[in-house]
Motif scaffolding. Structure first.
Motif, PDB file in Angstrom:
ATOM      1  N   PHE A 457       0.775  -0.690  -0.131  1.00  0.00           N
ATOM      2  CA  PHE A 457       0.198  -0.031   0.206  1.00  0.00           C
ATOM      3  C   PHE A 457       0.784   1.540  -0.058  1.00  0.00           C
ATOM      4  O   PHE A 457       1.875   1.566   1.057  1.00  0.00           O
ATOM      5  CB  PHE A 457      -0.972   0.150   1.210  1.00  0.00           C
ATOM      6  N   LYS A 458       0.884   1.763  -0.623  1.00  0.00           N
ATOM      7  CA  LYS A 458       1.633   3.305  -0.757  1.00  0.00           C
ATOM      8  C   LYS A 458       1.569   3.908  -0.366  1.00  0.00           C
ATOM      9  O   LYS A 458       0.693   4.681  -0.123  1.00  0.00           O
ATOM     10  CB  LYS A 458       1.345   4.023  -2.297  1.00  0.00           C
ATOM     11  N   GLY A 459       3.079   4.266   0.510  1.00  0.00           N
ATOM     12  CA  GLY A 459       3.093   5.473   1.545  1.00  0.00           C
ATOM     13  C   GLY A 459       2.767   4.951   2.580  1.00  0.00           C
ATOM     14  O   GLY A 459       3.061   6.211   3.990  1.00  0.00           O
ATOM     15  N   PHE A 460       1.600   3.869   2.927  1.00  0.00           N
ATOM     16  CA  PHE A 460       0.629   3.844   4.549  1.00  0.00           C
ATOM     17  C   PHE A 460       1.884   3.409   5.839  1.00  0.00           C
ATOM     18  O   PHE A 460       1.610   4.215   6.352  1.00  0.00           O
ATOM     19  CB  PHE A 460      -0.187   2.533   4.310  1.00  0.00           C
ATOM     20  N   ALA A 461       3.360   2.346   5.010  1.00  0.00           N
ATOM     21  CA  ALA A 461       3.695   1.952   6.004  1.00  0.00           C
ATOM     22  C   ALA A 461       4.554   3.393   6.759  1.00  0.00           C
ATOM     23  O   ALA A 461       4.922   3.271   8.687  1.00  0.00           O
ATOM     24  CB  ALA A 461       4.662   1.120   5.381  1.00  0.00           C
ATOM     25  N   GLU A 462       5.176   5.287   6.164  1.00  0.00           N
ATOM     26  CA  GLU A 462       5.731   5.408   6.745  1.00  0.00           C
ATOM     27  C   GLU A 462       4.690   6.653   7.108  1.00  0.00           C
ATOM     28  O   GLU A 462       4.986   7.037   8.759  1.00  0.00           O
ATOM     29  CB  GLU A 462       5.952   6.435   5.417  1.00  0.00           C
ATOM     30  N   ARG A 463       3.291   6.439   7.862  1.00  0.00           N
ATOM     31  CA  ARG A 463       2.256   7.466   8.260  1.00  0.00           C
ATOM     32  C   ARG A 463       1.544   6.366   9.338  1.00  0.00           C
ATOM     33  O   ARG A 463       0.851   6.818   9.975  1.00  0.00           O
ATOM     34  CB  ARG A 463       1.487   7.990   7.000  1.00  0.00           C
ATOM     35  N   ALA A 464       2.346   4.843   8.968  1.00  0.00           N
ATOM     36  CA  ALA A 464       1.128   4.026  10.961  1.00  0.00           C
ATOM     37  C   ALA A 464       1.444   4.519  11.717  1.00  0.00           C
ATOM     38  O   ALA A 464       2.749   5.290  11.771  1.00  0.00           O
ATOM     39  CB  ALA A 464       1.525   2.736  10.198  1.00  0.00           C
ATOM     40  N   PRO A 465       0.700   4.925  12.719  1.00  0.00           N
ATOM     41  CA  PRO A 465       0.798   5.274  14.119  1.00  0.00           C
ATOM     42  C   PRO A 465       1.540   4.052  14.981  1.00  0.00           C
ATOM     43  O   PRO A 465       1.324   2.893  14.284  1.00  0.00           O
ATOM     44  CB  PRO A 465      -0.669   5.618  14.474  1.00  0.00           C
ATOM     45  N   ASP A 466       2.307   4.250  15.446  1.00  0.00           N
ATOM     46  CA  ASP A 466       2.918   3.538  16.460  1.00  0.00           C
ATOM     47  C   ASP A 466       1.907   2.099  17.180  1.00  0.00           C
ATOM     48  O   ASP A 466       1.108   3.177  17.879  1.00  0.00           O
ATOM     49  CB  ASP A 466       3.884   3.829  17.553  1.00  0.00           C
ATOM     50  N   PRO A 467       1.658   1.436  16.765  1.00  0.00           N
ATOM     51  CA  PRO A 467       0.921   0.240  17.789  1.00  0.00           C
ATOM     52  C   PRO A 467       1.230   0.111  19.242  1.00  0.00           C
ATOM     53  O   PRO A 467       0.542  -0.632  19.735  1.00  0.00           O
ATOM     54  CB  PRO A 467       1.254  -0.811  16.903  1.00  0.00           C
ATOM     55  N   LEU A 468       2.733   0.192  19.539  1.00  0.00           N
ATOM     56  CA  LEU A 468       2.669   0.576  20.456  1.00  0.00           C
ATOM     57  C   LEU A 468       2.515   1.442  21.708  1.00  0.00           C
ATOM     58  O   LEU A 468       2.536   1.487  23.367  1.00  0.00           O
ATOM     59  CB  LEU A 468       4.168   0.295  21.232  1.00  0.00           C
ATOM     60  N   ASP A 469       2.056   2.813  20.823  1.00  0.00           N
ATOM     61  CA  ASP A 469       2.092   4.207  22.311  1.00  0.00           C
ATOM     62  C   ASP A 469       0.062   3.908  22.695  1.00  0.00           C
ATOM     63  O   ASP A 469      -0.728   3.647  21.233  1.00  0.00           O
ATOM     64  CB  ASP A 469       2.072   4.904  20.989  1.00  0.00           C
TER      65      ASP A 469
END
Length: 581
Positions: A457-469
């Motif tokens: 998925f283009k560009g999604f990984a860079e914008r994904a929130p931290d799942p541990l936050d």
């Protein structure tokens, strides 16, 4: 005073005595430690270790394996986290004040919710306080994401390692029973999502008790596969299903990712589990549902009397592509002609039925047109299809309200079983993100794994929130817009649709199918569908947007010459439903 005696774990015998059982065929010595006192267990020919010991309800206990103390993998409750001692719990102590006869599947309108984010408190008790509003809206079933104890304070629940113990941060076992009792007092069935295809990565001490529990030659997305062929392993999962249904008086279970439950036995685990549940005769309808990527039908054939219904991802993918235009990753085959796929789903249930599909070489599925329509659970949103996006966007954040409301009406008025994801009843645009509470190396591995998932998925990984936050979890609560004019409009529409479903459509469903449906594509973004029943006909027309190629006015084409039972229309979108008896 509901009690299901199990071969695994601790069972009350009365007078302060307990029977303990654990399968550990390769361990040299096993004892049970209750309140600091050890009692040796006796090895049985089948590899179980059994014995009696004294203890009061609420006492801490654990099994001692060759000198190391471990929690009970079948504990009814934990004293703390997944690594600490278990608690003795006598299920006969909870009083069910009101009887419950259950509800038929034709009446089901499922509301999927995650206990940790459904309310600000994130507890069973807080969820119980919202049930009255759901019942007034017309919801007839809630489906809880997995509640078996998992690592940390918060998470989705699919990384559970103690599948008999409700997650401690949500409340006690009695708190969960009180939630179920309250739901049933409001006429709401309760279904529970259970995970029998894997264990989470932290705290799964079954690996220490019995390496034989696992098949090291078969690997799944979550690690070594489970060897379902052994009787103790089968008992662990079958007893778990019967335990939840008996002691918690649940109305049904949703079995997660059953395509990953690979079992060469005859009968296979999935079949035996359903047979055992049906044979139990719990005095009310029990509804077993599956999530199965294979699009098979044998588990849901009416004559087999095994499983009630199947989650239908195909319907979701068609609606999603139609409303968003997305065409990446697994959406690609559905993006070629989503309206054709939607029509096929309304006619046959599955879209992929073994036929060639654009953008993929792998054939999937088999013919499903003969199955009862309510045996397909359809949805426009759910925890998976929302939360497994990098940014957790709901469909409501990706499309305009007018076509969304048409899709909402179609979902709730079609003869399939509808599922709403918490907040969808009021058009919630809050994300539902993936979140967990891991630490150290496990946390870092999770971050890297999530980034890899979104490579397509283009560009999604860079914008994904931290799942541990923890802020990621907090952002996933669905009711930030409650009280707004838009939320009220959505809730009013949902209430009208569910009132029509209960009063006009459910009686048709109960009367039985009387032939094949006729689903007609009326243009690029419009359709008409008719389903025949013994008691009458159900007709819907839907227009999802401007459509220069529409053959006729879909709102008027070949329908009874009377006003619809429910309809609405904007300049570009429209929906109408007729119930003829």
């Amino acid at each position: 005073m509901l009690h299901f005696p199990r071969s695994w774990g601790a069972e009350p015998l009365g007078d302060g005595r307990w029977l303990f059982g654990i399968w550990a065929p390769s361990v040299a010595e096993v004892a049970v430690r209750v309140g600091g006192s050890d009692t040796p267990l006796q090895r049985q020919p089948d590899g179980f270790w059994r014995g009696e010991a004294a203890g009061e309800p609420g006492a801490e206990y654990g099994f001692v394996l060759d000198g190391s103390v471990r929690p009970d993998p079948a504990a009814r409750a934990q004293a703390g986290d997944v690594h600490g001692p278990s608690l003795l719990l006598d299920p006969r102590g909870f009083r069910w004040d009101q009887p419950w006869a259950g509800r038929s599947w034709e009446e089901a309108v499922i509301y999927e919710l995650h206990i940790g984010t459904f309310t600000e408190e994130g507890t069973f008790a807080a969820a119980a306080r919202r049930l009255r509003d759901l019942a007034k809206l017309g919801i007839t079933a809630i489906e809880l994401l997995p509640v078996g104890q998992f690592t940390g304070r918060h998470g989705w629940g699919y990384d559970g390692v103690l599948p008999y113990a409700p997650h401690r941060n949500y409340g006690s076992p009695d708190d969960l029973k009180a939630l179920i009792a309250a739901a049933q007092d409001h006429g709401i069935m309760v279904l529970l999502d259970v995970v029998y295809n894997h264990f989470g990565p932290d705290g799964a001490y079954l690996h220490a008790y019995a390496p034989e529990f696992f098949d090291t030659q078969r690997h799944t997305p979550w690690g070594a596969g489970i060897d379902y062929s052994g009787p103790p392993v089968r008992a662990f999962f079958i007893e778990n299903a019967l335990y939840w249904l008996t002691e918690y008086r649940l109305d049904g279970l949703r079995l997660d990712a059953t395509d990953q439950i690979e079992d060469p036995s005859e009968p296979e685990l999935l079949v035996e589990l359903a047979q055992r549940v049906r044979a139990a005769d719990l005095g009310r309808p029990i509804h077993l549902t599956t999530e199965d990527n294979r699009n098979i039908t044998r588990l849901h054939e009416p004559e087999a009397e095994l499983y009630t219904a199947e989650w239908n991802d195909d319907y979701h993918h068609a609606i999603h592509c139609l409303l968003t235009g997305e065409d990446e990753a697994y959406y690609a085959p559905y993006a070629a002609d989503p309206m054709a796929d939607l029509c096929l789903a309304l006619e046959c249930g599955y879209v992929e039925q073994g036929q060639p599909r654009p953008g993929t070489e792998k054939l999937r599925g088999e013919s499903s047109a003969h199955l009862p329509w309510p045996s397909f659970i359809n949805f426009n949103q759910n925890h998976d299809q929302t939360g497994n996006r990098a940014l957790g966007e709901r469909l409501t954040a990706l499309a305009e309200d007018a076509p969304l409301q048409v899709a909402h009406a179609l979902l709730l008025c079609a003869p399939f079983t509808p599922l709403l994801f918490m907040g969808e009843e009021e058009g919630s645009r809050a994300p539902f993100l993936f979140f967990a509470d891991f630490h150290g190396d496990l946390a870092e591995a999770l971050r890297k794994g999530r980034a890899k998932e979104f490579a397509g998925f283009k560009g999604f990984a860079e914008r994904a929130p931290d799942p541990l936050d923890p802020a990621t979890r907090d952002a996933s609560r669905p009711f930030a817009e409650s009280g707004s004019a838009r939320a009220a409009e959505w809730r009013e529409l949902t209430a009208r649709l569910l009132a029509l479903r209960a009063g006009g459509i459910v009686p048709l469903l109960k009367s039985g199918r009387a032939g094949d449906p006729v689903v007609t594509r009326m243009g690029e973004r419009a359709l008409r569908a008719e389903w025949p029943f013994v008691a009458g006909r159900l007709i819907v027309t839907a227009r999802f947007g401007p459509d220069a190629g529409m053959e006729a006015d879909v709102m008027e084409a070949d329908v009874p010459l009377r006003a619809p039972d429910l309809g609405f229309e904007t300049e570009e979108c429209g929906f109408a439903v007729w119930v003829e008896v």
